[in-house]
Design an enzyme around this catalytic site. Structure first.
Site, mmCIF file in Angstrom:
data_model
loop_
_atom_site.group_PDB
_atom_site.id
_atom_site.type_symbol
_atom_site.label_atom_id
_atom_site.label_comp_id
_atom_site.label_asym_id
_atom_site.label_seq_id
_atom_site.Cartn_x
_atom_site.Cartn_y
_atom_site.Cartn_z
ATOM 1 N N GLY A 46 -31.346 -11.710 -51.465
ATOM 2 C CA GLY A 46 -32.566 -11.636 -52.249
ATOM 3 C C GLY A 46 -32.406 -12.424 -53.531
ATOM 4 C CD GLN A 51 -31.473 -12.606 -59.270
ATOM 5 O OE1 GLN A 51 -32.240 -12.461 -58.326
ATOM 6 N NE2 GLN A 51 -30.175 -12.406 -59.166
ATOM 7 C CB CYS A 91 -27.119 -8.300 -58.731
ATOM 8 S SG CYS A 91 -28.367 -9.310 -59.518
ATOM 9 C CG LEU A 92 -27.026 -13.742 -55.484
ATOM 10 C CD1 LEU A 92 -28.027 -14.781 -54.977
ATOM 11 C CD2 LEU A 92 -25.649 -13.996 -54.889
ATOM 12 C CG HIS A 133 -31.734 -5.547 -56.579
ATOM 13 N ND1 HIS A 133 -30.466 -5.035 -56.779
ATOM 14 C CD2 HIS A 133 -31.711 -6.806 -57.099
ATOM 15 C CE1 HIS A 133 -29.727 -5.944 -57.408
ATOM 16 N NE2 HIS A 133 -30.452 -7.025 -57.610
ATOM 17 C CD GLU A 134 -33.789 -9.638 -55.385
ATOM 18 O OE1 GLU A 134 -33.888 -10.259 -56.461
ATOM 19 O OE2 GLU A 134 -32.696 -9.382 -54.845
ATOM 20 C CG HIS A 137 -33.693 -9.335 -60.748
ATOM 21 N ND1 HIS A 137 -32.725 -9.346 -61.720
ATOM 22 C CD2 HIS A 137 -33.036 -9.239 -59.561
ATOM 23 C CE1 HIS A 137 -31.523 -9.246 -61.143
ATOM 24 N NE2 HIS A 137 -31.689 -9.174 -59.832
HETATM 25 NI NI NI Z 1 -30.207 -8.968 -58.346
#
Ligand code: NI
Length: 167
Positions: A46, A51, A91-92, A133-134, A137
């Site tokens: 995701g 991000q 998370c990236l 989660h996304e 963000h």
């Molecule tokens: Ni994330």
């Protein structure tokens, strides 16, 4: 297409609140393509526009094993939730950190697709976790903020140290 740079926690840009997308045009579709390339290269399941330092309400998700089932959500809104479940999240933007977060188990989400068409869908399991989660963000929230203050402080220090080491 282009690989985009992923912003890492605790960068303050991760706390910006993203703006709704007024028109789904070629500029947005280019961003979708670049974000997809970036997400698959990472690799991740995701990615939110936040991000990659683009503060518009756009998220991508692909939880398939074969990495060929990209789901695009523009201006996503969770319109119903039920249940509660715990999942380990990563998370990236928070590389190397995994921890358990409790969230609603099932959700109904409304969004626009990459052609600008509205749709609704239900999700549970990993897909529901990923979408929530996304969307967090887009609201300037990173999953570590669900953890204790102590854990957050530890993660912040660890990532700041890592960032210094690669410079
Ligand atoms: Ni994330």
């Amino acid at each position: 297409m282009a690989l985009l740079k992923i912003v890492h926690y605790p960068d303050p840009r991760l706390h910006k609140v993203a703006q709704p997308i007024a028109t789904v045009d070629d500029e947005i579709r280019t961003l979708v393509a670049d974000m997809a390339e970036t997400m698959y290269a990472a690799p991740g399941i995701g990615l939110a526009a936040t991000q990659v330092d683009r503060h518009v309400r756009l998220i991508l998700v692909d939880i398939s094993e074969s990495k060929d089932a990209l789901q695009v959500f523009i201006n996503p809104e969770i319109i119903a939730t039920s249940g509660q479940s715990e999942h380990e999240e990563g998370c990236l933007s928070v590389p190397g950190i995994y921890d358990t977060v409790t969230r609603p188990e099932r959700i109904r989400v409304r969004a626009l697709d990459s052609r600008g068409q509205p749709f609704e869908r239900e999700a549970d399991g990993l897909l529901a976790v990923c979408i929530q989660h996304e969307i967090d963000h887009l609201d300037g929230k990173v999953f570590v903020e669900y953890l204790s203050r102590l854990k957050q402080e530890r993660i912040r220090k660890k990532l700041l140290k890592q960032a210094r080491e690669v410079m």
